[in-house]
Design an enzyme around this catalytic site. Sequence first.
Site, PDB file in Angstrom:
ATOM      1  N   GLY A  86       0.787  -1.221   0.000  1.00 42.97           N
ATOM      2  CA  GLY A  86       0.000   0.000   0.000  1.00 42.97           C
ATOM      3  C   GLY A  86       0.818   1.270   0.000  1.00 42.97           C
ATOM      4  N   CYS A 109     -18.824 -11.928 -20.191  1.00 44.41           N
ATOM      5  CA  CYS A 109     -20.118 -11.934 -20.860  1.00 44.41           C
ATOM      6  C   CYS A 109     -20.113 -12.923 -22.030  1.00 44.41           C
ATOM      7  CB  CYS A 109     -20.439 -10.525 -21.353  1.00 44.41           C
ATOM      8  SG  CYS A 109     -22.128 -10.308 -21.930  1.00 44.41           S
ATOM      9  N   CYS A 164     -22.966  -6.374 -19.560  1.00 45.19           N
ATOM     10  CA  CYS A 164     -21.769  -6.559 -18.744  1.00 45.19           C
ATOM     11  C   CYS A 164     -20.653  -5.635 -19.221  1.00 45.19           C
ATOM     12  CB  CYS A 164     -21.242  -7.992 -18.881  1.00 45.19           C
ATOM     13  SG  CYS A 164     -22.284  -9.231 -18.128  1.00 45.19           S
ATOM     14  N   CYS A 176     -27.897  -8.429 -17.308  1.00 44.56           N
ATOM     15  CA  CYS A 176     -27.222  -8.164 -18.572  1.00 44.56           C
ATOM     16  C   CYS A 176     -28.143  -8.602 -19.721  1.00 44.56           C
ATOM     17  CB  CYS A 176     -25.903  -8.921 -18.639  1.00 44.56           C
ATOM     18  SG  CYS A 176     -25.138  -8.834 -20.282  1.00 44.56           S
ATOM     19  N   CYS A 199     -26.104 -11.667 -21.705  1.00 42.61           N
ATOM     20  CA  CYS A 199     -25.830 -12.979 -21.114  1.00 42.61           C
ATOM     21  C   CYS A 199     -26.730 -13.292 -19.926  1.00 42.61           C
ATOM     22  CB  CYS A 199     -24.357 -13.078 -20.698  1.00 42.61           C
ATOM     23  SG  CYS A 199     -23.981 -12.220 -19.161  1.00 42.61           S
TER      24      CYS A 199
END
Lengths: 283, 390, 201
Positions: free
Chosen positions: A30, A270, A264, A239, A242
């Site tokens: 980090g 997808c 998506c 979606c 899909c």
Amino acid sequence: MIAGYNFAYLDEQTKRMIRRAILKATAIPGYQVPFASREMPLPYGWGTGGIQVTASIIGRGDTLKVIDQGADDTTNAVSIRRFFARTAGVRTTERTREASIIQTRHRIPETPLREGQIIVFQVPIPEPLRWLEPRERETRRMHAHADYGAMYVKLYEDIARYGRIATGYDYPVVVNGRYLMRPSPIPKFDNPKLDRLPALALFGAGREKRIYAVPPHTPVKSLDFEDHPFRVESWRERCALCGSGSSFLDEIVVDDSGRRMFVCSDTDYCSGRRAKRSGAEAA
Amino acid sequence: MYVAVKGGERAIEAAHELLAQARRGDPQVPELTLQQVSGQLSLAVDRVMAEGSLYDRELAALAIKQARGDLIEAVFLLRAFRTTLPRLAVTRPIETGRMAPRRRISATFKDLPGGQMLGPTFDYTHRLLDFALAAGASAAPEPAGVPAEPGPMPRAPAAVDPAADVNGDARGPARALAFLDAEDLIERPPMTGSDDPPDITRDPLAFPAPRAARLQNLARGDEGFLLALGYSTQRGYGRTHPFAGEIRMGEVEVEIVPEELGFAIVIGEVTVTECDMVNQFAGSATEPARFTRGYGLAFGEGERKAMAMALVDRALRADQLGEDTGAPAQDQEFVLYHSDNVEASGFVQHLKLPHYVDFQSELNLIRRIRAGTPRAVAAEPEPAAAGEED
Amino acid sequence: MTAAAAMRTGGFADPAAESQAAFRTLLDVLARPGRIAELKSAAVAGLSPAASSVALTLCDFETPVWLGGACAAAADWLRFHCGAPLAVDCGTARFAFAPGIADLPDLDLFDLGSDEFPDRSTTLVLEVASLGRGAALTLSGPGIAGTASLAVAGPSAAFWQARAALGALFPRGLDLFLTSGTQIAALPRATRVEVSPCTSR
């Protein structure tokens, strides 16, 4: 591969310098390691940090996937993938599962990443405290002392004003209980994927000259309050291509009257679901 | 049925073809040669070399041609090439004091040894479009070294007489500020004197940045940015009471000391423009009052750049000189982090890359926030996004 | 073979490919403390194959290197292949190589970085008698799901105590590569190490 340039474009000394920075970044999860970012043949702000990180880690045995907004076929993703195909001659793929290195702008794939993969994020502004404090000297001091009160105050002001934390993307996280970090402008929908991710996550900011990292399995906590816990967005829609009800959806305006449809954002996820469905129908 | 946008690769190739056509322009018109660019657009070449941090007229001319005359794009091309070059040696500091100037003026002295020399300047031209140039005929060249009309400098420029130098050796005219220095009226050049200055292309900036790093940053900084910042100091945002002590432009030799030889050899010559600015004095109870300095240097003929740089250099020393701070030009981080036009251009223009995922998050959020306010609930249809889950 | 000829051997034959492969190994073990990997470059005087790979991969004119004890035999080789300046004072070294704990100064004499710039710290490459046999260490922290185990022969209990004491200084700290012949493992500063009384084999 193009003639006249080293493997993966960067010279070996530059790669060593970046590799040292990547190792220190991995050792201090980090923390943003300053590095001597080079001018790249692609513009600053268009992924030069991610490109330098990828160029420094990639080898002939790697398979590279590049996405922008979750999609493999957005122009900038195409451009970066071509850059590595030309300068490193590596295999490229659109399949999340097949990739050993995934360079991304703004998304983490829906398909869970696995042990051994490396995901490289393109980062525009690495400093999570930058909008609160523009001065590098001051933000560096704040990180040194883990003095992150100002960020909590900002989030609390959001709650007072909007009734919720008004940050939808690039939502700040704390890595391993110590460093406040920007996850890059991924939607906060993707934040939980970073927590204890089995893959190694590397973040490159070229213009701002910083590299940082989250090692595998490392706790990554999105900032929140006890009475306002962190939440991700969801959609009422599925979606349209899909049928997924659990992926991040892009909203597309389909006609002049403003009708919308949702698909998506992750094109590989997808198309994989659609292929499976059409396979099932055919059987 | 909606089909996701595909064919990014073909679109990019088509864009590159269109770009090549647009660059070439009308094929009936002869193509530009690099010699034409370098010889007739020489100030564009100078600017690209300065901000591209690479002294190579031919490559800069190529970059300008390839970039269709977009100088920031040309700077970018040159930088991206520069970054692949090995660093073979570190030159000795160039000695502008040994320059045989083609232009040399001082605003602080009416006259001085070596004289005032206007050189090839726009300064006293009347900005009238010259239609004779449009017809393809060059204006009759003036005799070299004589200004088109008398300027405010009363003396005609004298040819450089090396023997006129106070030191007597083969040098250019003495520096104007040396006369102030001889009286101890101006501070000594405030350099750290390090033989091993930082290289801002190798070491990321850290703050506070030493002056050597600041000057490197300004030398490759965007001329427009420095111009605006320098101008702002003149209008009161960090005023420094500047006088143009000396501006000189000409050729200087570049030397390196190869380790195996142990002495300096000349590897070439570069044209530079230098500006020594004299600024308001500083002093204290223990220190006598002295004028202070600001310094600017640019590759090629870059007078506006060198002058603006000198103003900004001086403004950036406010902190060290114990002056009030707070103006933009005095703020190291503000100036040094925003001076680079390759960085700035990239980041501003990255906004045209798709951001629809982030925007979707914002859409979801704003709908959610509005759904929470009573009036919005009454006025709005169902929010498209169902909102957030735990 | 003359000494000068010996010095010239032991480099990477294909620097771009070999340093990339070695770097990925280093990144892999650093990102997953406890993992042991192989680095097969030639042994050179003073350095094991794994240690010399680290030097070839990461050291250059920008990184002063400190060589402890018998590692000093690698000084000429290091200058020739990496161009790295030698650090007399271990507190100024970016990289330090030691053939064992007997040749180590107190760990806090290495550069541990500052709170503002904890990355500006020494990376220590320590040769140990064995990786995979010896004192059983239980590791936890970033890079590790739950806990991981690593057996190391060589370093004493006092060494592990001294390393643990640096933990209080985080984010300052010392990042450690352990090498043994062609094997390498890593203990970055954030890894907590508990030494079990029993040993494994």
